[in-house]
Design an enzyme around this catalytic site. Structure first.
Site, PDB file in Angstrom:
ATOM      1  N   SER A  45       0.848  -1.195   0.000  1.00 36.36           N
ATOM      2  CA  SER A  45       0.000   0.000   0.000  1.00 36.36           C
ATOM      3  C   SER A  45       0.879   1.239   0.000  1.00 36.36           C
ATOM      4  O   SER A  45       1.997   1.222   0.539  1.00 36.36           O
ATOM      5  CB  SER A  45      -0.897   0.002   1.244  1.00 36.36           C
ATOM      6  OG  SER A  45      -1.474   1.274   1.459  1.00 36.36           O
ATOM      7  N   TYR A  97      -1.473  -0.846  10.149  1.00 40.42           N
ATOM      8  CA  TYR A  97      -1.571  -1.203   8.735  1.00 40.42           C
ATOM      9  C   TYR A  97      -0.347  -0.700   7.975  1.00 40.42           C
ATOM     10  O   TYR A  97       0.303  -1.451   7.238  1.00 40.42           O
ATOM     11  CB  TYR A  97      -2.847  -0.606   8.164  1.00 40.42           C
ATOM     12  CG  TYR A  97      -3.125  -0.943   6.721  1.00 40.42           C
ATOM     13  CD1 TYR A  97      -3.795  -2.107   6.372  1.00 40.42           C
ATOM     14  CD2 TYR A  97      -2.718  -0.086   5.701  1.00 40.42           C
ATOM     15  CE1 TYR A  97      -4.062  -2.410   5.040  1.00 40.42           C
ATOM     16  CE2 TYR A  97      -2.977  -0.376   4.368  1.00 40.42           C
ATOM     17  CZ  TYR A  97      -3.650  -1.544   4.044  1.00 40.42           C
ATOM     18  OH  TYR A  97      -3.905  -1.833   2.722  1.00 40.42           O
ATOM     19  N   LYS A 155       2.595  -2.884   6.202  1.00 42.49           N
ATOM     20  CA  LYS A 155       2.765  -2.768   4.759  1.00 42.49           C
ATOM     21  C   LYS A 155       4.208  -2.404   4.414  1.00 42.49           C
ATOM     22  O   LYS A 155       4.748  -2.847   3.398  1.00 42.49           O
ATOM     23  CB  LYS A 155       1.785  -1.741   4.192  1.00 42.49           C
ATOM     24  CG  LYS A 155       0.338  -2.232   4.175  1.00 42.49           C
ATOM     25  CD  LYS A 155       0.190  -3.462   3.296  1.00 42.49           C
ATOM     26  CE  LYS A 155      -1.197  -4.050   3.305  1.00 42.49           C
ATOM     27  NZ  LYS A 155      -1.353  -5.197   2.388  1.00 42.49           N
ATOM     28  N   THR A 165     -12.420  -0.383  -2.772  1.00 49.20           N
ATOM     29  CA  THR A 165     -12.642  -1.754  -2.320  1.00 49.20           C
ATOM     30  C   THR A 165     -13.606  -1.788  -1.139  1.00 49.20           C
ATOM     31  O   THR A 165     -13.798  -0.774  -0.457  1.00 49.20           O
ATOM     32  CB  THR A 165     -11.316  -2.390  -1.890  1.00 49.20           C
ATOM     33  OG1 THR A 165     -10.835  -1.701  -0.721  1.00 49.20           O
ATOM     34  CG2 THR A 165     -10.274  -2.300  -3.000  1.00 49.20           C
TER      35      THR A 165
END
Length: 311
Positions: free
Chosen positions: A170, A196, A200, A231
């Protein structure tokens, strides 16, 4: 960078791309984690369109079968197997890998797409923070457990067509440094976004480390950034971001494009350990002096090896 991550960036760059041959992946079997929706489902659709047989790895069989049926509706001749595998559960990763080694002759590709963005710090049954387990430890273990199949998919007489492992990272990783001092996020106030981004970043570094480790096996390892894609994960975890950027978000097919291309195109088969965005190698750092120290990189490898144990 920001306009380039949007739908506009994709449309501008893709105008000059050549179409991949329809048979580019014929005879190849590729596993995709987190494939019951979003980027994972779009990646499956892109792979089968090029002739691949696909192993869809999902946590929920019913959702996975529904996604498979949607792909089959558009590609009725596709060869798709739905398999349950929770990347956050290391025992389940071992169980799936054992089954795959019994069923499959070779594996020519593996796409690590499964992702989570938890609101609160959550530990798995194995005692690992959920983002770390899903994005780093599970993929590391799965890659190692499937190595016999990946080796079989990388015959030495076809050096330009190795098995390929791809991490779907990401752009959020640009905001994080490699944290091996507190990988389980036990210190300070927990932030799902920070966890996150940290993991990543770990994925990108891990791809580089695995590229070196698996070079002797003939397996290529890459990481990629899909851009800002619309998404279900973004809608559920980042609703404010989606409201602001909605018209600029990429479709899931656009977000999945580079992951599919990395499995099928000639160029990624001739190198390893590269970070890609929109089919082009990109820097992993934009600020000077941001590169990881050797001891931090070694610390990430030791973290993974210690967590998963012998394979």
């Amino acid at each position: 960078m920001v306009p380039g991550y949007s739908r506009l960036g994709f449309l501008a760059r893709s105008a000059g791309w050549s179409r991949l041959p329809r048979e580019a992946l014929t005879g190849r079997t590729i596993a995709v984690t987190g494939s019951s929706g979003g980027l994972g489902e779009a990646t499956v659709a892109g792979l089968v369109e090029l002739g691949a047989a696909v192993e869809m790895l999902v946590r929920d069989r019913a959702r996975g079968e529904a996604a498979r049926d949607r792909v089959l509706a558009a590609h009725p001749d596709a060869r798709i197997t739905v398999a349950v595998c929770d990347l956050a559960d290391l025992d389940d990763v071992r169980r799936y890998a054992s089954d795959a080694r019994d069923r499959l002759i070779a594996l020519h590709g593996l796409v690590h797409n499964a992702g989570v963005l938890p609101e609160a710090r959550t530990e798995t049954a194995g005692g690992h923070e959920l983002c770390l387990a899903t994005h780093v430890l599970g993929p590391f273990l799965l890659t190692r457990e499937l190595l016999p199949l990946l080796r079989a998919g990388s015959p030495p007489d076809r050096p330009g067509s190795p098995a390929r492992v791809v991490f779907v990272s990401s752009g959020g990783m640009y905001t994080a440094s490699l944290r091996t001092d507190d990988p389980e996020f036990r210190e300070g106030k927990f932030s799902g976004g920070a966890a996150y981004a940290r993991t990543k970043r770990m994925q990108v570094v891990l791809a580089e480390l695995l590229a070196d480790d698996l070079a002797g096996a003939g397996v290529a390892v890459h990481s990629m950034h899909p851009g800002w894609a619309d998404t279900p994960g973004v809608a559920g975890s980042l609703p404010a971001f989606r409201r602001i950027t909605g018209p600029l978000l990429r479709s899931v097919d656009q977000g999945a494009d580079t992951a599919v291309w990395l499995q099928a195109a000639r160029e990624p088969g001739q190198c390893s350990g590269v970070f890609w965005h929109d089919r082009v190698p990109r820097p992993t750092h934009y600020l000077p002096g941001g590169e990881e120290a050797p001891e931090a990189r070694a610390g990430l490898w030791a973290l993974c090896v210690d967590a998963v144990g012998p394979t």
